[in-house]
Design a protein around this motif. Sequence first.
Motif, PDB file in Angstrom:
ATOM      1  N   GLN A 207      86.505  42.179  50.606  1.00  0.00           N
ATOM      2  CA  GLN A 207      87.455  42.170  49.786  1.00  0.00           C
ATOM      3  C   GLN A 207      89.312  42.127  50.620  1.00  0.00           C
ATOM      4  OE1 GLN A 207      86.889  46.453  48.760  1.00  0.00           O
ATOM      5  NE2 GLN A 207      86.435  46.379  47.354  1.00  0.00           N
ATOM      6  N   ASP A 208      89.058  41.990  51.795  1.00  0.00           N
ATOM      7  CA  ASP A 208      90.604  41.554  52.646  1.00  0.00           C
ATOM      8  C   ASP A 208      91.035  39.857  52.630  1.00  0.00           C
ATOM      9  OD1 ASP A 208      91.916  43.515  52.954  1.00  0.00           O
ATOM     10  OD2 ASP A 208      90.284  44.454  55.178  1.00  0.00           O
ATOM     11  N   ASN A 209      89.692  39.244  51.895  1.00  0.00           N
ATOM     12  CA  ASN A 209      89.371  37.907  52.043  1.00  0.00           C
ATOM     13  C   ASN A 209      90.020  37.067  51.142  1.00  0.00           C
ATOM     14  OD1 ASN A 209      88.738  35.977  53.916  1.00  0.00           O
ATOM     15  ND2 ASN A 209      87.190  34.980  53.011  1.00  0.00           N
ATOM     16  N   TRP A 210      91.157  38.262  50.551  1.00  0.00           N
ATOM     17  CA  TRP A 210      92.313  38.218  49.134  1.00  0.00           C
ATOM     18  C   TRP A 210      92.301  36.285  48.966  1.00  0.00           C
ATOM     19  CZ3 TRP A 210      96.642  36.719  48.029  1.00  0.00           C
ATOM     20  CH2 TRP A 210      97.565  37.417  49.009  1.00  0.00           C
ATOM     21  N   ARG A 211      93.103  36.253  49.497  1.00  0.00           N
ATOM     22  CA  ARG A 211      92.981  34.167  49.186  1.00  0.00           C
ATOM     23  C   ARG A 211      92.242  33.484  49.341  1.00  0.00           C
ATOM     24  NH1 ARG A 211      98.525  33.915  50.287  1.00  0.00           N
ATOM     25  NH2 ARG A 211      99.503  35.680  51.782  1.00  0.00           N
ATOM     26  N   ASN A 212      90.908  34.053  49.262  1.00  0.00           N
ATOM     27  CA  ASN A 212      89.679  33.458  49.409  1.00  0.00           C
ATOM     28  C   ASN A 212      89.538  31.757  49.545  1.00  0.00           C
ATOM     29  OD1 ASN A 212      88.317  34.963  47.672  1.00  0.00           O
ATOM     30  ND2 ASN A 212      89.309  34.361  45.790  1.00  0.00           N
ATOM     31  N   PRO A 213      90.199  31.390  51.258  1.00  0.00           N
ATOM     32  CA  PRO A 213      89.636  30.495  51.978  1.00  0.00           C
ATOM     33  C   PRO A 213      88.634  30.572  52.447  1.00  0.00           C
ATOM     34  CG  PRO A 213      89.938  32.413  53.428  1.00  0.00           C
ATOM     35  CD  PRO A 213      90.411  32.657  52.040  1.00  0.00           C
ATOM     36  N   LEU A 214      87.904  29.132  52.185  1.00  0.00           N
ATOM     37  CA  LEU A 214      86.614  28.457  52.773  1.00  0.00           C
ATOM     38  C   LEU A 214      86.242  28.643  54.235  1.00  0.00           C
ATOM     39  CD1 LEU A 214      86.641  25.309  50.179  1.00  0.00           C
ATOM     40  CD2 LEU A 214      86.170  28.093  50.048  1.00  0.00           C
ATOM     41  N   SER A 215      85.263  29.163  54.966  1.00  0.00           N
ATOM     42  CA  SER A 215      84.642  29.038  55.672  1.00  0.00           C
ATOM     43  C   SER A 215      83.565  28.607  55.837  1.00  0.00           C
ATOM     44  CB  SER A 215      84.163  30.622  56.796  1.00  0.00           C
ATOM     45  OG  SER A 215      85.103  31.168  56.054  1.00  0.00           O
ATOM     46  N   TRP A 216      82.898  27.720  56.995  1.00  0.00           N
ATOM     47  CA  TRP A 216      82.241  26.443  57.150  1.00  0.00           C
ATOM     48  C   TRP A 216      80.839  27.412  57.688  1.00  0.00           C
ATOM     49  CZ3 TRP A 216      80.797  22.078  56.232  1.00  0.00           C
ATOM     50  CH2 TRP A 216      82.578  20.938  55.935  1.00  0.00           C
ATOM     51  N   ASN A 217      79.716  27.240  56.916  1.00  0.00           N
ATOM     52  CA  ASN A 217      78.874  28.136  56.922  1.00  0.00           C
ATOM     53  C   ASN A 217      77.332  27.133  58.412  1.00  0.00           C
ATOM     54  OD1 ASN A 217      76.889  30.257  56.270  1.00  0.00           O
ATOM     55  ND2 ASN A 217      75.698  29.622  54.691  1.00  0.00           N
ATOM     56  N   VAL A 218      77.967  28.037  59.479  1.00  0.00           N
ATOM     57  CA  VAL A 218      76.640  27.724  60.415  1.00  0.00           C
ATOM     58  C   VAL A 218      75.699  28.000  60.623  1.00  0.00           C
ATOM     59  CG1 VAL A 218      78.776  25.339  60.954  1.00  0.00           C
ATOM     60  CG2 VAL A 218      77.770  27.902  62.008  1.00  0.00           C
ATOM     61  N   PRO A 219      74.233  28.012  61.384  1.00  0.00           N
ATOM     62  CA  PRO A 219      73.437  28.375  62.138  1.00  0.00           C
ATOM     63  C   PRO A 219      73.963  29.339  62.499  1.00  0.00           C
ATOM     64  CG  PRO A 219      72.594  26.567  61.195  1.00  0.00           C
ATOM     65  CD  PRO A 219      74.086  26.411  61.285  1.00  0.00           C
ATOM     66  N   ILE A 220      73.192  30.556  63.280  1.00  0.00           N
ATOM     67  CA  ILE A 220      73.708  31.666  64.279  1.00  0.00           C
ATOM     68  C   ILE A 220      73.617  30.960  65.426  1.00  0.00           C
ATOM     69  CG2 ILE A 220      71.427  32.329  64.877  1.00  0.00           C
ATOM     70  CD1 ILE A 220      72.112  34.895  64.355  1.00  0.00           C
ATOM     71  N   GLU A 221      72.746  30.006  65.722  1.00  0.00           N
ATOM     72  CA  GLU A 221      72.807  29.436  66.928  1.00  0.00           C
ATOM     73  C   GLU A 221      74.354  28.350  67.316  1.00  0.00           C
ATOM     74  OE1 GLU A 221      69.883  26.539  65.123  1.00  0.00           O
ATOM     75  OE2 GLU A 221      70.534  29.043  65.412  1.00  0.00           O
ATOM     76  N   ASP A 222      74.782  27.517  66.746  1.00  0.00           N
ATOM     77  CA  ASP A 222      75.743  27.393  66.125  1.00  0.00           C
ATOM     78  C   ASP A 222      76.910  28.396  66.854  1.00  0.00           C
ATOM     79  OD1 ASP A 222      74.569  24.614  66.366  1.00  0.00           O
ATOM     80  OD2 ASP A 222      74.195  24.416  64.436  1.00  0.00           O
TER      81      ASP A 222
END
Length: 403
Positions: free
Chosen positions: A231-246
């Motif tokens: 909910q607090d990501n209300w501006r909907n900025p994008l994040s890169w989705n990477v594997p956990i090790e990265d």
Amino acid sequence: MKKIILAAMAAMLTLNAGAAEKKDGEKANQPVFTTVKANPITSIKNQNRSGTCWDYSTLSFFEAELLRKTNKTFDLCEAFVANKTYMDRAIQVVRLHGDCQFAQGGSAYDPLFAIQHYGICPEDAMPRTGSLYGDTLFNFNEFFNVMSPYVAAVAKSNASKLSPAWKNGLQGILDSYLGKCPESFKYEGKTYTPKSFAAAIGLDSVACNEYVSFTSYTHHPFWTTFAVEVQDNWRNPLSWNVPIEDLGRIIDNAIMNGYTVAWGGDVSEEGFTRDGLAYMYDTKKLESLEGSDMARWLKLTNTQKKNLIDSLGVNVPEVTPTQKQRQERYDNWELTDDHGMLIYGIAKDQNGKEYYMVKNSWGETGKYKGTWYMTKNYIIANTMDYMVNKNAVPKDIRKKCGF
């Protein structure tokens, strides 16, 4: 009688020796840290009774970036960012007729957005924190008790057409509690606007494009971007989705190359203490260490559990986070987005276990005066997302992301 007295004395000595041995053993288990790498940061601040960790941690991030780039110390103004951000958030809530959350929280993207669009000012260009309502630090209790119903009343209004007057009223509330954002101010003998000041210190629009966000979940494809659904990501900025090790490799690369990381994640876990430590406890192993089954562990009081864990210190068993575990905890609401902090270093304890050195915004509290030592397991397990300079990202990851 003499024999009884001597036997009692011997028993007491044995008990005292056992207690001393236990105490010495517990003391030996307390962490002794050796710094591997610690990047320069600005002073510890105190958000006090306000939900502005996102503001404090991200401005700390930008202050550290300016230290790295210019070797100059800046104290950027959290009230300026909060004033601009809460107005923007209220506008969105009204635009959506109240079908979204108006709250104190936010994300690392909010200060970035504010700097890009409105600029920034130094701390002393606005009234001292809390001074407008007789406090010495932020206290948002009355502030939000006044502002939230106001925004809700506008958003849920039955009017067929809204006048612009509601924004003026809200701006009055914001200015009354946070201070009015200056149109111009003097800094070191020169006059600036917030935008010209941001440009002058190296936070212009070009510089702001240097920053990127990362996360790691399986409900979206890896090596794509998405807006993390909190909910607090209300501006909907994008994040890169990477594997956990990265996820961890990026943080390590950043720290070892002189960069800091604006981290957002979960500090509601039992392993996050108020004394400046955070471990990702393995509860099942703790149950077995108690010498019996889960039933006995569950009968222990919280104080007894805490005492056992504290006595284990650096030897407390930890969970090694996995991709599957992260996703399950996110989907079942166990992994929450409740705090923002600044990762600025890496340290090792006497067993060689590595921790991230993390700047908090609760004043100089805890054993380490405002720094938290959080194990790498804890950070990776409890990261919602984080922001970092693109140049701090390993080259192979940058290539996959296309920047």
